[in-house]
Write a protein that holds these residues in place. Structure first.
Motif, short mmCIF file in Angstrom:
data_model
loop_
_atom_site.label_atom_id
_atom_site.label_comp_id
_atom_site.label_asym_id
_atom_site.label_seq_id
_atom_site.Cartn_x
_atom_site.Cartn_y
_atom_site.Cartn_z
N ALA A 1 41.90 56.34 41.81
CA ALA A 1 41.65 55.59 43.03
C ALA A 1 40.15 55.40 43.24
N GLU A 2 39.36 56.43 42.98
CA GLU A 2 37.91 56.32 43.11
C GLU A 2 37.33 55.33 42.10
N THR B 1 36.08 47.63 42.02
CA THR B 1 36.20 46.47 42.90
C THR B 1 34.91 46.27 43.71
N ARG B 2 34.22 47.34 44.02
CA ARG B 2 32.95 47.22 44.72
C ARG B 2 31.90 46.57 43.80
N ASP B 3 31.88 46.97 42.52
CA ASP B 3 30.91 46.45 41.56
C ASP B 3 31.26 45.06 41.02
#
Length: 113
Positions: A5-6, A12-14
């Motif tokens: 999950a992390e 998705t952030r990057d």
């Protein structure tokens, strides 16, 4: 599961989603259009596969060559679209599982059920 999950959140952030300027009527169609555009450069195994197919097709009369090549492309496209949709479905189930576990964990942390 926590590390996955992390990793997913970090990825998705990057790699933010770029909706592009497509004319799709649905989100699913827009996602597929962006997916197709991101695969404009074929990897060597696909390029080599098409070269092998082209070599085979050269031995056929032109009408048969065109018919076989067209059908191969139609099947490849249909298969790719199905794989794309299946991947989205799998991802949706994964997100549901991640969020349901996250919500359950938050509820148990706060004592709310």
């Amino acid at each position: 599961m926590q590390s996955f999950a992390e990793t997913l959140k970090s990825y998705t952030r990057d790699h933010p989603f770029d909706p592009g300027n497509g004319d799709a009527e649905t989100v699913l169609d827009q996602l597929y259009q962006v997916y197709c555009e991101s695969h404009e450069s074929d990897p060597p195994e696909i390029r080599n596969g098409f070269k092998e197919l082209e070599s085979f097709l050269e031995s056929l009369p032109l009408d048969d060559n065109n018919a076989v090549f067209t059908r191969c492309c139609q099947l490849c496209t249909a298969y790719e679209r199905k794989a794309f949709h299946d991947g989205l479905l799998y991802g949706a189930h994964l997100l549901q599982e991640l969020f349901s576990k996250e919500t359950a964990q938050e509820s148990s942390d706060t004592g709310v059920l």
